[in-house]
Design a protein around this motif. Structure first.
Motif, short mmCIF file in Angstrom:
data_model
loop_
_atom_site.label_atom_id
_atom_site.label_comp_id
_atom_site.label_asym_id
_atom_site.label_seq_id
_atom_site.Cartn_x
_atom_site.Cartn_y
_atom_site.Cartn_z
N PRO A 28 0.83 -1.21 0.00
CA PRO A 28 0.00 0.00 0.00
C PRO A 28 0.86 1.26 0.00
N ALA A 29 0.21 2.36 -0.32
CA ALA A 29 0.94 3.64 -0.43
C ALA A 29 1.58 4.04 0.91
N ASN A 30 0.97 3.64 2.01
CA ASN A 30 1.51 4.00 3.33
C ASN A 30 2.19 2.81 3.99
N ALA A 31 2.83 1.94 3.19
CA ALA A 31 3.58 0.81 3.75
C ALA A 31 4.71 1.34 4.62
N PRO A 32 5.03 0.65 5.72
CA PRO A 32 6.10 1.14 6.62
C PRO A 32 7.40 1.37 5.88
N ASN A 33 8.02 2.51 6.14
CA ASN A 33 9.31 2.83 5.52
C ASN A 33 10.41 3.08 6.56
N HIS A 34 10.08 2.84 7.82
CA HIS A 34 11.08 2.96 8.89
C HIS A 34 10.89 1.84 9.90
N PHE A 35 12.00 1.37 10.45
CA PHE A 35 11.98 0.43 11.57
C PHE A 35 12.61 1.12 12.77
#
Length: 836
Positions: free
Chosen positions: A510-517
């Motif tokens: 999705p467009a708001n998939a996690p991009n930070h851990f």
């Protein structure tokens, strides 16, 4: 003579369908091969930037020089890195620096000052050519190179913790290094999850003088390579035989399962489209070859009467096939080149970089595959044509005696071999091949049953005549129904179903998939973390415990890595695992493929299915892990499927709450951060310096880029596949042209008016189109769901409206053929039809 016969047949339209089907097949295969080759090179090149190289050798001990020397001899570019944890402090002129972590034991008079200026960092020593792929950039976006001797680059986290500026001097072991920049982008940072501390980058030439590499140092070495693909493959082959324990070769697909899954799915989508195009073209060629044979019995009989031997006739027919193949290869190559050129022009603005130049190899391969396809589909039929006896000149009812079963076995064998060649995947080839054969058989059989049922239900003389004519030629009508259904099913699969498949695939990211851990969050910080997010107007992320554990035993038998034959299994067996507590809600535990969901009050493990297969773990086995010196044993309750491409926090092994709740550890989370709020990360890290935030946006962008480009390429291939499906429809309807001519002549001779003849044809064709369309829609909907869920591992719902769409499409195409037939035959006299 061969050329003259070919020109005459071509001018008379005898090779029209055969040539069209083969041209489309070659165009589809060549365009798929060429564009896939070019896009794959581009995507791998872009993806390799996230690895910093094309190939990496990882090692837990220093890598022998001969491996590096061999790579340089083969013309490869080489870089080296060494990563390890160490204390880093701000240089105090009046305090003599000491090595590594002993810096904290400096003179007591300055202990308080130093303690405030010390922190644990991940030190990365790099060679001059680092990175080989991608860019090393400063915080302001400026491109930079590896630090020079005596210099260091640090990231923003380390700068915040030490409270320094560019130009400051840092003590790193026995060295004093000057900070010359603040790191903003490190190409391979997303692949280095083991180094969770703030980063300091130095030149590897300073490493020996630092005094940091003593006995017991935890150093991870990397040998990075980039260059020509063939040279890389040759070096990899040599290096694989020399790998020592603790060493591993990695490409971008090995290092990141998210990218590997996306690339694999893109490849399967394109191969599936190419396979469908080849199958549709094969069916069209079989039908066209049958029509060609029926219309050339008399010509072959005349040749035999004039003294031509059977061998000579076979040579003439093979020469005709060769000329058809040559012309189709040229036309298909041109069409394929035009198609991919048009696609590249449309995609130019969205491509991350210009596509690399293509080669002629995909076209040559597609031409060879086309010849095999032609020989397998049309060859047996035309070779049987050579068996026509000379007596056919006097007795028109005589037809050659051919071994139909042998012909079909030859065709089926060649088709399966061809499908495997294209797919390079036996499961995919068998699935598509079996699906086509099953669709033909089901469509023909079910179609005849439906027509028989309609004969009892529908009233009217015209309807009765039309249905009686269809029932009279059952074998031919069954073949026609099968071909029509297959063509319509192909069009449905390649339009409506492919849209559903692509949408389902794109929904995986999705467009708001996690991009930070965020890692190393302490349990007592959970509420403070939620408050930090709330202050920024962001939803609080889900926190999951992360507990380190070493695998001790399987079914009470000690784990011995050397018992495993695969290198990956050996590495997994000796590594420490990150364990976690499974969510209490069953819906949040992932897709369970075997066993039962975990219950909070029952001690049990849940294992990722790929890991279980590699290590030989099954449901019911007892696993024992050493967690903080305490052995914990429990049975495996289930195996689950992990969606690595979701970028959510995933674990190979999870335990129930009662099993791991009492164990201590840190917490981990993943979250989406809009691009305009990334500066907030620095403030958060400064407030909670123990937390490490890892930006995986670069990897996420590569996965989304793979999906976008693969979707665009697939749509080009699907246009060619739809053309192949239409060719099947034309061929299927043309197979009965001669029979329709004779029927029209007889009916006109018996007094049937043009109006009556037209009415019978309308009813007959519309019924045929409706039945074929209904069957095609049901089969396409079920097959699309099966391919998505079983082959591509994408959740997808059945499309219940698809049968209605294909029914209407079948009737529309049937109506067009009736209109064409009426124009040709309805006003022709019976005498002209009989003479023809």
């Amino acid at each position: 003579m061969n050329w003259i016969l070919f020109r005459r047949s071509l001018a008379a339209g005898e090779f029209r369908t055969l040539l069209l089907a083969l041209t489309i097949a070659i165009a589809a295969l060549s365009s798929v091969g060429s564009i896939t080759e070019r896009v794959q090179h581009l995507l791998l090149g872009q993806a390799n930037e996230t690895l910093g190289a094309d190939l990496v050798l990882r090692s837990d001990h220093e890598i022998a020089a001969p491996l590096s020397n061999a790579a340089q001899v083969q013309g490869l570019r080489v870089a080296k890195t060494a990563t390890f944890p160490s204390m880093v402090g701000v240089h105090q002129p009046d305090i003599a620096p000491v090595a590594g972590e002993t810096l904290a034991a400096a003179s007591s008079s300055s202990a308080e000052t130093e303690a405030a200026a010390l922190t644990l960092a991940s030190v990365k020593a790099v060679s001059a050519l680092y990175p080989l792929r991608g860019d090393l950039r400063l915080q302001d976006g400026t491109r930079t190179s590896a630090p020079q001797i005596g210099q260091a680059l640090i990231d923003q986290r380390l700068q915040s913790m030490l409270g320094i500026k560019v130009g400051a001097i840092l003590d790193v072991g026995l060295l004093q290094l000057q900070v010359v920049g603040i790191l903003g982008q490190e190409p391979d940072a997303a692949f280095d999850f083991s180094s969770l501390q703030p980063r300091l980058m130095m030149n590897d030439a300073d490493l020996a003088a630092s005094g940091l590499l003593g006995f017991g140092s935890r150093v991870k070495y990397r040998l990075m390579l980039a260059g020509n693909a063939s040279a890389l493959a040759e070096w990899r082959l040599q290096a694989t035989a020399q790998l020592e324990r603790g060493q591993k070769l990695e490409s971008v697909s090995d290092a990141r399962p998210e990218l590997k899954d996306a690339l694999d799915r893109a490849s399967r989508f394109l191969k599936l489209a190419a396979l469908l195009a080849a199958c549709l073209a094969a069916v069209a060629m079989i039908l066209a070859a049958r029509r060609f044979a029926l219309r050339h019995y008399d010509m072959v009989a005349l040749l035999r009467t004039f003294g031509a031997t059977r061998r000579q006739v076979q040579q003439i027919l093979l020469a005709q096939l060769a000329l058809v193949a040559a012309m189709a290869a040229l036309l298909g190559g041109v069409l394929g080149w035009l198609a991919q050129t048009a696609l590249v022009a449309l995609l130019k603005s969205s491509l991350p970089a210009p596509l690399p130049a293509g080669s002629s190899l995909p076209w040559l391969l597609a031409s060879v595959l086309g010849v095999v396809l032609l020989i397998g589909c049309a060859g047996p039929m035309l070779m049987a044509l050579a068996q026509t006896p000379p007596l056919r000149v006097l007795r028109r009812e005589i037809e050659p005696s051919a071994r139909v079963g042998v012909q079909w076995l030859v065709t089926l064998g060649l088709m399966l071999g061809l499908l495997y060649w294209i797919a390079n995947d036996i499961q995919l080839a068998l699935m598509v091949g079996a699906g086509v054969v099953l669709a033909l058989a089901l469509a023909g059989g079910l179609g005849l049953l439906l027509l028989r049922g309609l004969q009892l239900l529908l009233p009217g003389a015209t309807v009765k005549i039309a249905l009686r004519q269809l029932q009279r030629q059952r074998v031919l009508v069954a073949a026609q129904l099968g071909a029509l259904s297959l063509g319509l099913m192909g069009i449905a699969l390649l339009t409506v179903v492919q849209s559903d498949l692509l949408s389902a695939w794109q929904r995986q990211i999705p467009a708001n998939a996690p991009n930070h851990f965020a890692v190393n969050i302490q349990p007592e910080q959970a509420s403070a973390v939620a408050q930090q997010f709330s202050q920024q107007g962001l939803a609080a992320p889900t926190l999951l415990p992360m507990i380190r554990g070493r695998w001790l035993a399987l079914n009470q038998q000690p784990v011995e890595p050397e018992r495993y034959s695969e290198a990956r299994a050996q590495r997994l067996a000796e590594r420490e695992f990150n364990l976690s507590v499974a969510p209490s809600a069953v819906s949040e535990q992932g897709k369970i493929v075997a066993g039962q969901p975990l219950q909070a009050n029952i001690p049990a493990w849940s294992v990722e299915e790929g890991l279980a297969k590699t290590l030989g773990i099954a449901v019911g086995d007892t696993l024992t892990f050493d967690v903080g010196g305490i052995p914990i044993s429990a049975p495996v309750a289930n195996l689950r499927q992990v969606a690595w491409e979701s970028f959510q926090v995933n674990f190979f092994v999870m335990g129930s709450a009662s099993l791991l709740q009492a164990q201590t550890g840190s917490w981990i989370s993943s979250f989406y951060l809009p691009p305009n709020q990334t500066q907030w990360i620095a403030n958060w890290v400064r407030a909670m310096p123990n937390i490490t935030v890892i930006d995986v946006g670069q990897v996420l962008n590569e996965v989304q880029r793979v999906i976008t480009l693969a979707s665009s390429v697939l749509r080009l291939v699907l246009i060619l596949c739809v053309l192949a499906g239409l060719t099947v429809l034309i061929a299927a309807l043309d197979t009965t042209e001669s029979e329709r001519r004779r029927e029209a002549a007889i009916m006109r001779a018996l007094g049937a008016t043009s109006k009556r003849l037209a009415a019978v044809w309308w009813v007959e064709s519309l019924l045929l189109g409706a039945v074929a369309g209904l069957i095609a829609g049901v089969c396409a909907s079920v097959l699309g769901w099966f391919l998505a869920t079983q082959l591509l591992n994408i959740p997808m719902a059945l499309n219940f409206l698809l049968p209605l769409y294909t029914l209407l499409l079948g009737m529309l195409l049937a109506a067009l053929t009736v209109w064409r037939r009426l124009r040709i035959f309805a006003q022709t006299t019976p005498m002209m039809l009989l003479k023809d």
